[in-house]
Design an enzyme around this catalytic site. Structure first.
Site, short mmCIF file in Angstrom:
data_model
loop_
_atom_site.label_atom_id
_atom_site.label_comp_id
_atom_site.label_asym_id
_atom_site.label_seq_id
_atom_site.Cartn_x
_atom_site.Cartn_y
_atom_site.Cartn_z
N SER A 112 -4.88 2.93 -11.19
CA SER A 112 -3.64 2.51 -10.54
C SER A 112 -2.62 3.66 -10.53
CB SER A 112 -3.09 1.26 -11.24
OG SER A 112 -2.07 0.67 -10.48
N ASP A 209 -7.71 -6.28 -3.28
CA ASP A 209 -6.60 -5.90 -4.15
C ASP A 209 -5.28 -6.33 -3.52
OD1 ASP A 209 -4.66 -4.62 -5.72
OD2 ASP A 209 -5.88 -2.82 -6.00
N HIS A 239 -7.28 -5.96 -8.26
CA HIS A 239 -6.67 -4.71 -8.69
C HIS A 239 -7.24 -4.21 -10.01
CE1 HIS A 239 -3.79 -1.51 -8.81
NE2 HIS A 239 -3.27 -1.93 -9.94
#
Length: 262
Positions: A112, A209, A239
């Site tokens: 991320s 996501d 995610h």
């Protein structure tokens, strides 16, 4: 597939950072010089006890590969207040780990926000980087997702108040976002121009996501100059990408990019 953490939450070392306090980290030192070390860069508001961080330790232990994970300033076991953190501060933490803790060629694995940090770190330390692996990478998320997701009226309120609370499926109260984070983040944007990285880069993203659209990984892949760039989409992947399928892909990539140095 073993996903059990291999160290207790209190089993960590400290890298002193002067006025910034210390970085908490855990290092699995296997001293196999035929394999590049692996350094995990976590996500926004996450820590080194998460599923992907601990699973990577399991993978590296099997391979006899040195592995390091850490908490950014204001995250997990490290010192500092989360709301005082910035992209520049967290990049500085990553570079301190590269310079003072790790040795030799490195595989950076960024999750991320860590995908943004690994990109910046690779630009800052190109001679140390063997390969990059991004998991649901979120380059420029402060601008692309947070700021751009606000209406003009909300942006004005944000500038006036200096902080907002964004909703999150991971924390009931959401995440505090400071104006400092947004404004300082603009100094580190990578998507507006070509990215001068030439090592192998492998990106994994969930097609489902809802937090970071997979198109951000595609834009990152297109901007990186290296000809050795791949993007894998995990159908129905969210995610977190902590399913056996996603973790298996991550392990395969570690094996693939590590073998290039064998």
């Amino acid at each position: 597939m073993n996903q059990t953490p291999l160290c207790t939450p209190l089993d960590f070392s400290k890298l002193e950072r002067g006025n910034s306090g210390f970085i908490a980290y855990n290092r699995l030192d296997k001293k196999n010089k035929n394999l590049p070390e692996v350094l995990f860069l976590g996500g926004f508001k996450s820590d080194m006890s998460g599923t992907k961080a601990t699973y990577l330790e399991y993978v590296c232990k099997k391979r006899g590969q040195t592995y390091t994970r850490f908490d950014y300033f204001g995250h997990g076991l490290s010192s500092g207040s989360f709301t005082q953190g910035t992209i520049g501060q967290w990049l500085s933490d990553a570079l301190a780990m590269i310079d003072e803790v790790t040795e030799g060629p490195l595989i950076l694995v960024g999750s991320s926000m860590g995908g943004w940090i690994m990109t910046l770190a690779a630009l800052a330390r190109p001679e140390r980087i063997h390969a990059l692996i991004g998991i649901a990478s979120a380059p420029d998320f402060t601008e692309e997702l947070i700021w751009a997701g606000l209406t003009e009226s909300q942006q004005k309120d944000f500038v006036r108040q200096g902080i907002i609370q964004t909703p999150s499926q991971y924390e009931n109260q959401g995440f505090p976002i400071t104006l400092q984070l947004i404004e300082e983040g603009r100094e580190h944007l990578v998507l507006p121009k070509a990215i001068d990285i030439h090592c192998p880069v492998h990106l994994i993203h969930g097609a489902a996501d809802k937090d970071v659209p997979w198109m951000l990984s595609r834009r990152l892949a297109r901007r990186i100059k290296s000809p050795d760039v791949t993007l894998t989409l995990i159908k129905n992947g969210d995610h977190r990408l902590n399913t056996p399928l996603a973790l298996g892909r991550l392990e395969s990539l570690i094996n693939e990019v590590s073998s290039a140095k064998d």
